[in-house]
Write an enzyme that holds these catalytic residues in place. Structure first.
Site, PDB file in Angstrom:
ATOM      1  N   CYS A 297      39.159  49.794  38.045  1.00  0.00           N
ATOM      2  CA  CYS A 297      39.406  50.802  37.012  1.00  0.00           C
ATOM      3  C   CYS A 297      39.831  52.085  37.910  1.00  0.00           C
ATOM      4  CB  CYS A 297      38.409  50.882  35.957  1.00  0.00           C
ATOM      5  SG  CYS A 297      38.971  52.367  34.751  1.00  0.00           S
TER       6      CYS A 297
ATOM      7  N   HIS B  12      42.325  45.085  30.638  1.00  0.00           N
ATOM      8  CA  HIS B  12      41.749  45.973  31.633  1.00  0.00           C
ATOM      9  C   HIS B  12      40.219  45.581  31.556  1.00  0.00           C
ATOM     10  CE1 HIS B  12      41.838  49.294  34.095  1.00  0.00           C
ATOM     11  NE2 HIS B  12      40.707  49.815  33.536  1.00  0.00           N
TER      12      HIS B  12
ATOM     13  N   ASP C 207      46.552  44.105  29.851  1.00  0.00           N
ATOM     14  CA  ASP C 207      46.169  45.417  30.230  1.00  0.00           C
ATOM     15  C   ASP C 207      47.006  46.365  29.476  1.00  0.00           C
ATOM     16  OD1 ASP C 207      45.354  48.000  31.179  1.00  0.00           O
ATOM     17  OD2 ASP C 207      44.673  46.875  33.045  1.00  0.00           O
TER      18      ASP C 207
END
Length: 290
Positions: free
Chosen positions: A169, A258, A226
């Site tokens: 991330c 994600h 995502d």
């Protein structure tokens, strides 16, 4: 803090334990929401040296050192080294567990608290609070802290000739930046790291702006579902690296959102996560970090 207390830190419980004499979170962060205890992976510390460490850094901190979590096999090494870069929620149990997973495979893995000067993640209880702290962290500071962490590893069990980095991330974006920063890096694995985004004084370059400067082979792991990172942007990065003659590979997992590797969250996708981990370890070994 006594050695007995330090020995307790790698042990997981599925409560929200708080501050333990460092800025590292003991347990899972409250900011990420409810913990999915049934899928959260626990890697024990048997056979490992694992726990908090303090790293001397060039950019001052309030108490003179950067806090980090370190895990490695018992013994003197030198071990291949992986810098583990936190997701947006800081160095909590999930990131610490990833360090132990690497250590079980023979690596020295270190996750420095890269938010330490900007805020205390042990006190953050929601996503917006985590985003606010992350938004105050300068890229230049992060590069310096990672350099200092790598230097610490060289004299604390790490092999300076076998240095890798991985991040998730927020840390996935940092992984791309560090691959363009450190010429000593042998390999990198970026998990759903942002490639395009708004630039600022603190974050002046996007990873795609640095494609021609990338100095190490990079594996990019992304989810097709995502909502924050488009597949098109991933393809743009792939083309930029190819045009610059850089070694990189990308895997885009169908249906994966994600944070598909985050086993403690609802975003976890077991099949994609397990394959991504297998691909990451193979990538590091292929580039001399076995």
């Amino acid at each position: 803090m006594t050695d007995d207390l330090l020995s307790l830190l790698p042990k997981v419980d599925f409560t929200r334990r708080g501050f333990v004499a460092t800025t590292l979170i003991s347990g899972f962060t409250m900011a990420a929401g409810p913990v999915m205890a049934q899928t959260a992976i626990h890697t024990d510390s048997t056979g490992l040296t694992a726990g908090p460490v303090r790293i001397p850094v060039g950019i001052p901190t309030a108490d003179g050192a950067l806090h980090a979590y370190r895990a490695m096999p018992q013994g003197n090494g030198p071990f291949p080294t992986i810098l583990v870069v936190q997701e947006i929620f800081g160095v909590h149990e999930y990131i610490q567990d990833i360090c132990r997973r690497f250590a079980k495979l023979g690596y020295l893995a270190v996750a420095p608290d890269l938010y330490q000067r900007q805020g205390d993640m042990t006190k953050i209880t929601d996503v917006q609070g985590a985003i606010a702290i992350a938004g105050k962290v300068p890229d230049a500071q992060v590069m310096s802290d990672l350099d200092d962490t790598a230097a610490w590893c060289r004299t604390n069990g790490g092999d300076p000739a076998r240095l890798g980095i991985t991040g998730f991330c927020w840390g996935g974006r940092i992984t791309w930046l560090y691959a363009a920063h450190n010429p000593s890096l042998k390999a990198a694995v970026a998990w759903y790291g942002r490639i395009l985004g708004q630039q600022s004084e603190l974050t002046p370059k996007n990873p795609i702006d640095l494609a021609s400067a990338v100095k190490a082979p990079v594996l990019g792991l992304y989810g097709a579902a995502d909502q924050g990172i488009s597949v098109d942007s991933v393809h743009q990065m792939e083309a930029a690296l190819r045009n610059a003659g850089k070694e990189a590979e990308f895997l885009i997992y169908d249906g994966a959102p994600h944070a598909f590797f985050a086993d403690y969250r609802p975003s976890y996708r077991k099949e994609a996560a397990e394959d991504g981990w297998k691909q990451a370890i193979a990538w590091f070994k292929r580039h001399g970090l076995g």
